[in-house]
Structure formats: C-alpha cells, structure tokens
Design an enzyme around this catalytic site. Structure first.
Site, PDB file in Angstrom:
ATOM      1  CB  CYS B 126      -0.942   0.186   1.174  1.00  0.00           C
ATOM      2  SG  CYS B 126      -0.095  -0.621   2.885  1.00  0.00           S
ATOM      3  CG  HIS B 239      -0.801   4.106   4.384  1.00  0.00           C
ATOM      4  ND1 HIS B 239      -1.564   3.873   5.665  1.00  0.00           N
ATOM      5  CD2 HIS B 239      -0.182   3.095   4.214  1.00  0.00           C
ATOM      6  CE1 HIS B 239      -1.231   2.512   6.056  1.00  0.00           C
ATOM      7  NE2 HIS B 239      -0.413   2.036   4.907  1.00  0.00           N
TER       8      HIS B 239
END
Lengths: 330, 330
Positions: B126, B239
C-alpha cells in the site's frame, strides 16, 4: 532565588514549576504571573499554594530569573524591559529573539556556555531542541552535511488547549459526530495536518524553517543543509522525528550508537528484537530524548544514517530546557 | 464475469466488493470465499446478499478472476494452483509474489501493460502504490536519483482488526485506562510505532525495504536509491508520506505541479493559503492520491523537491488498484 514565571497557567508554565521542584532548583520565592483574568486566584503547585499575580514589568524586574512562557509578541514587547540592567535574567521560550544575533539560543548540553553572563537567553523551538540532542553529537563526531527531517508533532505544541481539543475531537470522532477544530487548522483526531505555524514564500512553514535556522545557530554550523516537513499528529505531548543525514566522514550505526550513548540527555532505545525504539508512549514525561532505529542510510551509504528520535515536547522541548539554562546561570 | 474474492470478510475484501460495484465492473457472478468459520453465512453486499463459501482450489479455478485478499502464506500455497492453465486469473494483494521475476507487479497508471496476458499478477504494498502515484510521473519527467520517505501509516494496514483496536484503544485512553494491544506491537492510540512488519538484518523493517524493492521493480529503475522510515500512526485508513527527492535534472515546484496535475489517479491538493494540503481527513474513501506541499528541497536545491502524499490505504493501497488491474485484463 526569586523565580518568576510569566504564563504560569499554560502547559509550559505548569511544567516549568514541576521541573524546578523535581530538579531541586534553589527557589526561595516563586511568583506566578498570568493575565488579569487569572490574577488573584490561588493555584496549587509543587511548592504549595501560590496566588497568581497580574504581570507587570516592575514586579518581574524584582525577580532573579524570569521564565517567559508566553507568545513571541508579548516577549518582544517586554523581555528587554525586564532584563535591562538592574532587572532579572530572562529565559524566553518564544521565537521572539531566537534569530537575534545579540541573544544566545541555548540547548545546555550543546552550547550551554553561550548562556554564561547573559541576561536574555532564548529557548529553541521544541522540534529543534529534540532533534539536536541526537544531531549535535553526531555533527561533532563526523560532521553533518545534509539532514532531512520529517516530524510527528504532538498536540501539546499548541499548548494545553491543543491537548484538550485533541481529546475532545477523539471523543466526537468515536461518537460518530463531526470533529470541531479551533486551535488547529483542521480536526486533529485521527487525522494528520502538514501545517504548523504560517506558510512562507518558499512553500515551507515557519515551523519547518525554524528547524533549519535554529540548527545552524545552535550548532554554529551555517553550512549545514536541512529540509524539514512538519506534521501535526494525534499524540498528546511527545514529538517524534524521522531523520536522514549525510555525513562528511563515514560512520557506522554501531559507532553512532556509541556516540549517542555518551551524549548527555540522550537515551539510546534501539533494540528492535525486543520491540524497543523511540515512541511517545515511552518518551512522554521523560527528561531524556529517546533515539533509536539507527541504521545505515540506503541513499547515502556509509556516509549516511537514518534514525528516529522522540522527546517530551513540554520537557526537553520547553520547560526542562529553560530550567537547565537557569541551572547554568546559578 | 465470474469474480471470486478470497478473504472476503476482511477490510480489503469488503472494499473490493464495493469498488467492483462503484466502477461498474461487469460482474455476472460474485463468489465470496472465506474461512470455514464464515462459510455458510450470508452477507449483504453492494451486489445483494451473497452466501460465503469455504475456499477450495476447485471452486476458485471455476472463476474468471480471483482476488486474493489473504496472507502471503496462503497466496504462496494456492495462487499457482488457482491460476495454472484452465484456471482463473489471480490478482494477489499479498507480498508472496511481488519479488518474483516471473510475476508482474502492477500499478495500472504506471506499468499497466505488464499485466496483459498474465494469469498471476501481484498488487504492490500500500505504501509503495500511494508513493509511486507521485514519484513515477516525476521520475518519468526528470529522473529520480534518491528518495527519502517517512511514512504516516494508518491502522487499516493491519486490517479491520487494526481499526477496531485503534478505536478501542482511544476509548481506553480517554477513560484513563491502560490501552491494550494485540494487532500492533504496542498501544497505537495517541502513540506512534516505528515498527511495521519484521526487522531485517540491516536494521530496516521489511515494510521499509518493500518500498525500495517495489519502487525499483514497478518503475523499472534498479538504480534508484531510496530509504524509508515506516511509522504506524493513530489514523484509520489513509497513509501519508513525507518525501524528499533528488532528481537527475532540475525541476521547479511549478513544473512538478504541472506534471502531477496531468497524472492519472493523482489530485494535486496544494494551496497552503487556503489550508489545502493532503490529509487523511480528505484523502480517505477517495480514489485519487492527494499530493501537495510541493516545494524546492532545501538540501538538494533545484534538483530536489519535498512533497507530501496521502492516499486511502484500502483503495489505491489495495482494493482499487487490484480492480484497476482486473479492468486492464477484460
């Protein structure tokens, strides 16, 4: 000694009282100054109950040492008047005089001698003070050419109200309600805000530039290159920083650990196998700044290191450092 | 098309179903596979109620495309058996095959053509996928020599249980109770944990090394130097990453903004005066990765940039990217 604290009801002011007590600073009189609103109220302190006084230049000049835990504007207006001949020694926690060539900017473990004989001393930005506890010993050892710093800054950087707003925001978030924000530019709970202090023309915030300016001044190293990204994160009172440095001379992680293990005010917390590394959970309310995750940089090879630091924003980032400056002077 | 999702009850599995629906993927049959424990239960999905099936190689081979939203160990054991001739196309979200030269590692906007004609395709980590949305267009424009990445990674990286543990921990913290931890190495609420995945001999975590390894493979740039510090932060599902790059050729922030404004899947959010910059608050549940705080690096001059990216970990960091890979194949 007669000690005055201006801004005594704020988070830094409160910590300063506690640090003076914990470090057995020779306080003979403790005078707490705050706004007219708080004046006359009696507050419990580590030194017993103290009645808060309204600030005046005259009253603070009668002290031996005055800690200014107030805004830069307030400090600019009054610091010289308090510290001029016949007055008190002023240790200012604001940014008002940090870039004034006539005023020393001091982290006692690094350049404490600069405070000697001075009547007005500036305390660095919290992020800088915490960073330099690790950076300055490495700079002394092998020379720092470049530093890249990404910060993880706690709510306490915005004072007691910052911490209160974070807790309130977390409660709102968990209750499925909209999170309100007033101390911060956006809701902080469960969020990240890459915006601390005002933006400059070059795209950096003033907070980011402070780390460069103050690092150069404190380390007396105008040639050091440093780029910072300052991010507010939803933690309470410890700042963390991910740091990559390029050094002038090679250094191994083991050698860096040895240098930092000898450095005053630093705790090397670097045992990944035991899940030990710097964290707000362990660095909060601790005097020492934690340094760990020390490893050879993958971009600068043997003249580079990556590491992670974490220190209490209210202690080494503020109150502790100011009291340590005072300790040099007595 | 007959679509199978293995690990359908996890956070990524759930997002994959929603993304297939939102992007009007031509699903004719949706088969959800999970552990024996969940098999037989009927779950509400965007495609209506679906009864969960116990995983078997035979059942998944009967699909056209199978999304693996499971562990690397599971993928290693079964992916080839599902995708061998006569079986289904497998898009694997784990790290099992990312470093296998025979398996393409794909971010559709960057190297989507690598997926064509393949029956087993790996989806990147990710953090890498979100980073490369900004890094790859800049690399194509001026060449990236060095990149220094500090991450701010959300709880969703540890799945639905990670998010649940963060919320529970925040409640415990606010109630003044000790915060318990089981998904994370330490309590995450109001804390930072510079430890994601296992530690390697060089002092970097596997998570940090993945960003280097996968960046080189996806950008087909084995010469790029990259050093990462990966930190878990108390946010839910987006994130963020602070990035400093040294480039081979000069580039201005304005030119970088122009390059990124043209890049598919990127939203330039870079208007500090209006308090607009990438944040989890705005990037969560969004397909595009936000990029902002673009400025000339103070350590690399006109051959350097600092910037900040933020992207939904469950979307571009996982489910969205896998569905985009599937879209290439149909």
């Amino acid at each position: 000694m007669r000690i005055g604290i201006v801004g005594a009801t704020g988070a830094v002011g409160q910590e300063t009282i506690q640090v003076l007590k914990d470090r057995r600073f020779p306080v003979t009189e403790l005078h707490l100054f705050a706004s007219e609103r708080s004046a006359g109220k009696t507050t419990e302190t580590a030194f017993g109950p103290v009645t808060i006084e309204a600030f005046s230049v005259e009253a603070t000049r009668a002290m031996d040492i005055v800690f200014l835990a107030v805004s830069g504007d307030f400090a600019k207006e009054f610091a010289h008047a308090i510290s001029s001949p016949g007055g008190a020694i002023v240790i200012d926690n604001s940014s008002a005089f940090r870039y004034d060539d006539a005023v020393p900017l001091v982290v006692p473990e690094i350049n404490g001698r600069r405070a000697l004989g001075q009547t007005l001393i500036a305390n660095p930005n919290c992020t800088t003070a915490i960073l330099l506890m690790a950076l300055a010993p490495l700079h002394a050892e092998v020379g720092v050419k470049r530093a890249i710093v990404s910060t993880y800054q706690a709510a306490s950087g915005a004072g007691a109200e910052g911490m209160t707003e974070l807790a309130a925001g977390a409660r709102e978030f968990l209750a499925g309600q909209p999170v309100t924000a007033s101390k911060f530019a956006h809701p902080l709970a469960f969020n990240l805000i890459p915006h601390i202090d005002s933006f400059q023309d070059n795209g950096y915030t003033r907070e980011e530039m402070k780390v460069l300016w103050e690092t150069r001044k404190i380390m007396e190293a105008p040639e050091v290159l440093l780029s910072c990204t300052a991010v507010r994160v939803p933690t309470m009172r410890a700042h963390a920083e991910a740091v990559t440095i390029e050094t002038l001379r090679p250094i191994t992680p083991a050698a860096a650990r040895a240098v930092l293990a000898e450095a005053a005010g630093v705790q090397v917390v670097d045992d990944p196998a035991a899940k030990l590394y710097p964290m707000p959970l362990t660095a909060s309310t601790k005097y020492d700044v934690e340094v760990g995750r020390i490893r050879e940089s993958l971009v600068f090879g043997d003249t580079g290191l990556d590491f992670f630091v974490c220190g209490d924003q209210l202690l080494k980032g503020a109150a502790l450092n100011t009291v340590q400056i005072a300790e040099i002077l007595i």
